[in-house]
Design a protein around this motif. Structure first.
Motif, PDB file in Angstrom:
ATOM      1  N   ASP A   1       0.596  -0.989  -0.348  1.00  0.00           N
ATOM      2  CA  ASP A   1      -0.559   0.352  -0.380  1.00  0.00           C
ATOM      3  C   ASP A   1       0.858   1.861   0.421  1.00  0.00           C
ATOM      4  OD1 ASP A   1       1.291   0.868   3.162  1.00  0.00           O
ATOM      5  OD2 ASP A   1      -1.071   0.030   3.534  1.00  0.00           O
ATOM      6  N   GLY A   2       0.015   2.901   0.031  1.00  0.00           N
ATOM      7  CA  GLY A   2       1.335   3.720  -0.254  1.00  0.00           C
ATOM      8  C   GLY A   2       1.709   4.074   0.777  1.00  0.00           C
ATOM      9  N   ILE A   3       1.283   3.914   1.716  1.00  0.00           N
ATOM     10  CA  ILE A   3       1.673   3.732   3.731  1.00  0.00           C
ATOM     11  C   ILE A   3       3.456   3.368   3.528  1.00  0.00           C
ATOM     12  CG2 ILE A   3       1.497   3.880   5.803  1.00  0.00           C
ATOM     13  CD1 ILE A   3      -1.405   4.170   6.013  1.00  0.00           C
ATOM     14  N   GLU A   4       3.286   2.222   3.479  1.00  0.00           N
ATOM     15  CA  GLU A   4       4.445   1.773   3.018  1.00  0.00           C
ATOM     16  C   GLU A   4       5.643   1.906   2.217  1.00  0.00           C
ATOM     17  OE1 GLU A   4       7.783  -0.534   4.278  1.00  0.00           O
ATOM     18  OE2 GLU A   4       6.463  -0.879   5.385  1.00  0.00           O
ATOM     19  N   ALA A   5       4.767   1.835   1.184  1.00  0.00           N
ATOM     20  CA  ALA A   5       5.570   2.583   0.037  1.00  0.00           C
ATOM     21  C   ALA A   5       6.335   3.754   0.102  1.00  0.00           C
ATOM     22  CB  ALA A   5       4.594   2.651  -1.405  1.00  0.00           C
ATOM     23  N   THR A   6       5.204   4.592   1.145  1.00  0.00           N
ATOM     24  CA  THR A   6       6.253   6.321   1.159  1.00  0.00           C
ATOM     25  C   THR A   6       7.250   5.819   2.030  1.00  0.00           C
ATOM     26  OG1 THR A   6       3.792   6.881   1.009  1.00  0.00           O
ATOM     27  CG2 THR A   6       5.551   8.050   1.900  1.00  0.00           C
ATOM     28  N   HIS A   7       7.476   5.046   3.256  1.00  0.00           N
ATOM     29  CA  HIS A   7       8.194   4.379   3.671  1.00  0.00           C
ATOM     30  C   HIS A   7       9.600   4.496   2.987  1.00  0.00           C
ATOM     31  CE1 HIS A   7       7.241   4.893   7.829  1.00  0.00           C
ATOM     32  NE2 HIS A   7       5.853   4.422   7.912  1.00  0.00           N
ATOM     33  N   GLN A   8       9.706   3.205   2.252  1.00  0.00           N
ATOM     34  CA  GLN A   8      10.678   2.857   1.920  1.00  0.00           C
ATOM     35  C   GLN A   8      10.962   4.072   0.038  1.00  0.00           C
ATOM     36  OE1 GLN A   8      10.049  -1.245  -0.065  1.00  0.00           O
ATOM     37  NE2 GLN A   8       9.245  -1.877   1.403  1.00  0.00           N
ATOM     38  N   VAL A   9      10.148   4.731  -0.045  1.00  0.00           N
ATOM     39  CA  VAL A   9      10.519   5.621  -1.270  1.00  0.00           C
ATOM     40  C   VAL A   9      11.175   6.685  -0.361  1.00  0.00           C
ATOM     41  CG1 VAL A   9       9.528   7.899  -2.483  1.00  0.00           C
ATOM     42  CG2 VAL A   9       9.110   5.424  -2.571  1.00  0.00           C
ATOM     43  N   LEU A  10      11.315   7.061   1.127  1.00  0.00           N
ATOM     44  CA  LEU A  10      12.317   8.113   1.178  1.00  0.00           C
ATOM     45  C   LEU A  10      13.590   7.358   1.828  1.00  0.00           C
ATOM     46  CD1 LEU A  10       9.477   9.586   3.064  1.00  0.00           C
ATOM     47  CD2 LEU A  10      10.784  10.680   0.880  1.00  0.00           C
ATOM     48  N   GLU A  11      13.310   6.118   2.474  1.00  0.00           N
ATOM     49  CA  GLU A  11      14.522   5.451   2.285  1.00  0.00           C
ATOM     50  C   GLU A  11      15.391   5.669   1.222  1.00  0.00           C
ATOM     51  OE1 GLU A  11      13.745   2.187   4.484  1.00  0.00           O
ATOM     52  OE2 GLU A  11      13.359   2.181   5.665  1.00  0.00           O
ATOM     53  N   VAL A  12      15.072   4.959  -0.288  1.00  0.00           N
ATOM     54  CA  VAL A  12      15.403   4.924  -1.110  1.00  0.00           C
ATOM     55  C   VAL A  12      15.700   6.560  -1.917  1.00  0.00           C
ATOM     56  CG1 VAL A  12      14.746   4.104  -3.717  1.00  0.00           C
ATOM     57  CG2 VAL A  12      14.310   2.839  -2.307  1.00  0.00           C
ATOM     58  N   SER A  13      15.464   7.432  -1.987  1.00  0.00           N
ATOM     59  CA  SER A  13      15.798   8.064  -2.003  1.00  0.00           C
ATOM     60  C   SER A  13      15.449   9.538  -1.384  1.00  0.00           C
ATOM     61  CB  SER A  13      14.889   8.380  -3.568  1.00  0.00           C
ATOM     62  OG  SER A  13      15.409   9.776  -3.808  1.00  0.00           O
ATOM     63  N   PRO A  14      15.713  10.127  -0.065  1.00  0.00           N
ATOM     64  CA  PRO A  14      15.162  10.834   0.583  1.00  0.00           C
ATOM     65  C   PRO A  14      14.974  12.280   0.371  1.00  0.00           C
ATOM     66  CG  PRO A  14      17.251   9.771   1.073  1.00  0.00           C
ATOM     67  CD  PRO A  14      17.004   9.729  -0.268  1.00  0.00           C
ATOM     68  N   THR A  15      15.553  12.651  -1.140  1.00  0.00           N
ATOM     69  CA  THR A  15      15.399  13.743  -1.299  1.00  0.00           C
ATOM     70  C   THR A  15      14.064  13.771  -2.074  1.00  0.00           C
ATOM     71  OG1 THR A  15      16.695  13.232  -3.420  1.00  0.00           O
ATOM     72  CG2 THR A  15      17.866  14.525  -2.016  1.00  0.00           C
ATOM     73  N   THR A  16      13.096  12.801  -2.564  1.00  0.00           N
ATOM     74  CA  THR A  16      12.074  12.971  -3.453  1.00  0.00           C
ATOM     75  C   THR A  16      11.097  13.112  -2.452  1.00  0.00           C
ATOM     76  OG1 THR A  16      12.585  10.992  -4.842  1.00  0.00           O
ATOM     77  CG2 THR A  16      10.554  10.840  -4.082  1.00  0.00           C
ATOM     78  N   LYS A  17      10.224  13.913  -2.720  1.00  0.00           N
ATOM     79  CA  LYS A  17       8.758  14.461  -1.539  1.00  0.00           C
ATOM     80  C   LYS A  17       7.809  13.631  -2.534  1.00  0.00           C
ATOM     81  CE  LYS A  17      10.763  18.364  -1.100  1.00  0.00           C
ATOM     82  NZ  LYS A  17      12.321  18.594  -2.065  1.00  0.00           N
ATOM     83  N   VAL A  18       6.606  13.254  -1.297  1.00  0.00           N
ATOM     84  CA  VAL A  18       5.807  12.030  -1.543  1.00  0.00           C
ATOM     85  C   VAL A  18       4.291  13.578  -1.212  1.00  0.00           C
ATOM     86  CG1 VAL A  18       4.103  10.319  -0.783  1.00  0.00           C
ATOM     87  CG2 VAL A  18       6.642   9.766  -1.284  1.00  0.00           C
ATOM     88  N   ILE A  19       3.445  13.113  -2.292  1.00  0.00           N
ATOM     89  CA  ILE A  19       2.200  13.750  -2.372  1.00  0.00           C
ATOM     90  C   ILE A  19       1.163  12.920  -2.261  1.00  0.00           C
ATOM     91  CG2 ILE A  19       0.779  15.055  -3.043  1.00  0.00           C
ATOM     92  CD1 ILE A  19       2.453  17.048  -4.658  1.00  0.00           C
ATOM     93  N   VAL A  20       0.291  12.418  -1.307  1.00  0.00           N
ATOM     94  CA  VAL A  20      -0.749  11.336  -0.863  1.00  0.00           C
ATOM     95  C   VAL A  20      -1.860  11.902  -2.203  1.00  0.00           C
ATOM     96  CG1 VAL A  20      -2.488  10.212  -0.229  1.00  0.00           C
ATOM     97  CG2 VAL A  20      -0.367  10.443   0.563  1.00  0.00           C
ATOM     98  N   LEU A  21      -1.913  11.214  -2.925  1.00  0.00           N
ATOM     99  CA  LEU A  21      -3.043  11.365  -4.073  1.00  0.00           C
ATOM    100  C   LEU A  21      -4.216  10.859  -3.843  1.00  0.00           C
ATOM    101  CD1 LEU A  21      -4.620  13.864  -5.885  1.00  0.00           C
ATOM    102  CD2 LEU A  21      -3.620  12.702  -7.686  1.00  0.00           C
ATOM    103  N   THR A  22      -5.697  10.554  -3.097  1.00  0.00           N
ATOM    104  CA  THR A  22      -6.463   9.356  -2.632  1.00  0.00           C
ATOM    105  C   THR A  22      -7.803  10.139  -2.371  1.00  0.00           C
ATOM    106  OG1 THR A  22      -6.641   7.891  -0.860  1.00  0.00           O
ATOM    107  CG2 THR A  22      -6.055  10.002  -0.463  1.00  0.00           C
ATOM    108  N   SER A  23      -8.579   8.932  -2.500  1.00  0.00           N
ATOM    109  CA  SER A  23      -9.834   9.089  -2.245  1.00  0.00           C
ATOM    110  C   SER A  23     -10.369   9.370  -1.415  1.00  0.00           C
ATOM    111  CB  SER A  23     -11.295   8.417  -3.490  1.00  0.00           C
ATOM    112  OG  SER A  23     -10.260   8.121  -4.747  1.00  0.00           O
ATOM    113  N   PHE A  24      -9.479   9.066  -0.163  1.00  0.00           N
ATOM    114  CA  PHE A  24      -9.938   8.555   1.388  1.00  0.00           C
ATOM    115  C   PHE A  24      -9.512   9.332   1.981  1.00  0.00           C
ATOM    116  CE2 PHE A  24      -9.882   4.357  -1.098  1.00  0.00           C
ATOM    117  CZ  PHE A  24     -10.540   3.822  -1.091  1.00  0.00           C
ATOM    118  N   ALA A  25      -9.887   9.844   2.784  1.00  0.00           N
ATOM    119  CA  ALA A  25     -10.043  10.622   4.211  1.00  0.00           C
ATOM    120  C   ALA A  25      -9.946  10.307   5.681  1.00  0.00           C
ATOM    121  CB  ALA A  25     -10.624  12.377   3.698  1.00  0.00           C
TER     122      ALA A  25
END
Length: 216
Positions: A63-87
């Protein structure tokens, strides 16, 4: 002009195509790749090191939450914007805690999405108004009466803080107060330092908590 490189992550092909179709029309955006789940997203971030990841949350495999964790570990300079239907709270708070600095709903206006990408690329937090309210309510509930406004904020810094709470950018604050954007940036830095806060979202929450926000 250097373009902002963007990776689109969503398990629905129609959504990915719609985002690509709009974003590729913009002069300052470059779509480097698409992923249909979190596993693919991490692989592609490692390959392309994008500036921005537009991250769906509910996806198969990862899911996007775990992916965000791993994305920022792989590339700390990358910034994540969640774009979802759920609040829902159980998705919002973990996503932000994972490191996402943007949280938008899929009904966002295309121009607002573009502005959000630009702002996040500059290092600014971008949250849907409903998400901002959830954060304010949560902080207020957990820290009610915990501390008082420190006396070392200057009157001008208090003005800037109130405008941050309204969601104004540095440029907008500069226009409102008739000062330079550079001066606004200095005031924002002083505010964050004095209040021991890490970003503008925390400053906005602080302002609302202490009734320092201006009425609309």
């Amino acid at each position: 002009m250097d373009k902002i490189s963007v990776l689109i992550v969503d398990d629905h092909g129609v959504v990915r195509q719609g985002l690509r179709t709009y974003l590729e029309l913009l002069d300052d955006i470059e779509i480097v790749a698409e992923a249909e789940n979190g596993v693919e997203a991490v692989v592609l971030v490692r390959q392309y090191n994008p500036d921005i990841v537009l991250m769906d949350l509910v996806m198969p495999e990862m899911d996007g939450i775990e992916a965000t964790h791993q994305v920022l570990e792989v590339s700390p300079t990358t910034k994540v914007i969640v774009l979802t239907s759920f609040a829902e709270d159980e998705l919002v708070f973990p996503a932000i805690e994972a490191g996402a600095i943007g949280y938008l709903l899929k009904d966002v206006d295309p121009q607002d999405l573009h502005h959000a990408i630009q702002a996040v690329h500059r290092g600014e937090t971008q949250l849907h108004p409903d998400i901002t309210k959830k954060l304010i309510d949560r902080v207020t509930a957990s820290q009610k009466g915990a501390d008082t406004v420190p006396g070392d904020l200057t009157p001008r810094e208090l003005e800037v803080l109130a405008l941050i709470a309204q969601g104004q950018s540095n440029r907008e604050i500069a226009a409102t107060l008739t000062i330079s954007e550079k001066t606004v940036k200095t005031h924002v830095g002083n505010i964050l330092s004095k209040l021991h806060l890490s970003d503008r979202t925390q400053a906005a929450i602080y302002a609302h908590k202490h009734s320092l926000a201006l009425d609309d």
